[in-house]
Design a protein around this motif. Structure first.
Motif, PDB file in Angstrom:
ATOM      1  N   GLY A  94       0.791  -1.227   0.000  1.00 56.26           N
ATOM      2  CA  GLY A  94       0.000   0.000   0.000  1.00 56.26           C
ATOM      3  C   GLY A  94       0.821   1.274   0.000  1.00 56.26           C
ATOM      4  N   LYS A 112       6.178  -0.961  -7.444  1.00 50.98           N
ATOM      5  CA  LYS A 112       4.813  -1.393  -7.775  1.00 50.98           C
ATOM      6  C   LYS A 112       4.835  -2.898  -8.004  1.00 50.98           C
ATOM      7  N   THR A 125      -0.882  -7.090  -9.507  1.00 49.90           N
ATOM      8  CA  THR A 125      -1.807  -7.769  -8.604  1.00 49.90           C
ATOM      9  C   THR A 125      -2.318  -9.082  -9.189  1.00 49.90           C
ATOM     10  N   GLN A 160      -3.841  -1.569 -12.803  1.00 53.46           N
ATOM     11  CA  GLN A 160      -4.043  -2.518 -11.714  1.00 53.46           C
ATOM     12  C   GLN A 160      -2.734  -2.881 -11.016  1.00 53.46           C
ATOM     13  N   ASP A 163      -0.163  -2.001  -7.759  1.00 54.11           N
ATOM     14  CA  ASP A 163      -0.278  -1.469  -6.405  1.00 54.11           C
ATOM     15  C   ASP A 163       1.125  -1.244  -5.851  1.00 54.11           C
ATOM     16  N   SER A 164       1.217  -0.439  -4.810  1.00 51.42           N
ATOM     17  CA  SER A 164       2.518  -0.076  -4.226  1.00 51.42           C
ATOM     18  C   SER A 164       2.991  -1.113  -3.222  1.00 51.42           C
ATOM     19  N   ASN A 193       3.117 -10.253  -7.729  1.00 48.70           N
ATOM     20  CA  ASN A 193       2.541 -10.607  -6.425  1.00 48.70           C
ATOM     21  C   ASN A 193       2.877 -12.044  -6.040  1.00 48.70           C
TER      22      ASN A 193
END
Length: 130
Positions: free
Chosen positions: A20, A25, A28, A42, A44-45, A88
């Motif tokens: 977050g 990055k 996901t 799409q 995320d941090s 991820n």
């Protein structure tokens, strides 16, 4: 595919507090599952450390699990040349060692016939050499 590329893992050793925020990055799970070509929208941090595998243009992503047989073998291709992007932890990456047509690869790998073939092959057990 093993003859023309290698697999790599997504993020490892991360906890909830690492996500977050941060300068990096990550792609996901939903990005991989929903798009044959992963999108920049799409991402995320995440706070990152040096042991993580970076994503490179041409990488292919696969979820490590699926809830139904219809979801098995979904994949997504990374077509961007952007630094500081990671994958991820619920997916693994595949990095071809040769140049491939990324749009064709993305479409082909998500086709029902290829996904079905990959599912069947993943269920086969190796024969004993005894």
């Amino acid at each position: 595919m093993g003859d023309i590329g290698n697999t790599f893992t997504g993020l490892t050793g991360k906890t909830k507090k690492d996500f977050g925020h941060g300068d990096a990055k990550f792609v996901t799970y939903l990005n991989v599952f929903q798009n044959e070509i992963a999108t920049l929208e799409q991402l995320d941090s995440v706070e990152i450390d040096e042991q993580q595998n970076k994503v490179k243009k041409g990488d292919v992503f696969f979820p490590t699990s699926s809830e139904t047989p219809e979801e098995v073998g979904m994949s997504s291709v990374w077509t961007y040349d952007i630094k500081n992007i990671y994958l991820n932890s619920f997916t693994f990456g595949y990095r071809p060692i040769m140049k491939l047509d990324l749009k064709y690869l993305a479409s082909m790998l998500r086709s029902p016939s290829i996904r079905k073939t990959n599912y069947i092959k993943s269920q086969e057990k190796p024969l004993n050499s005894e």
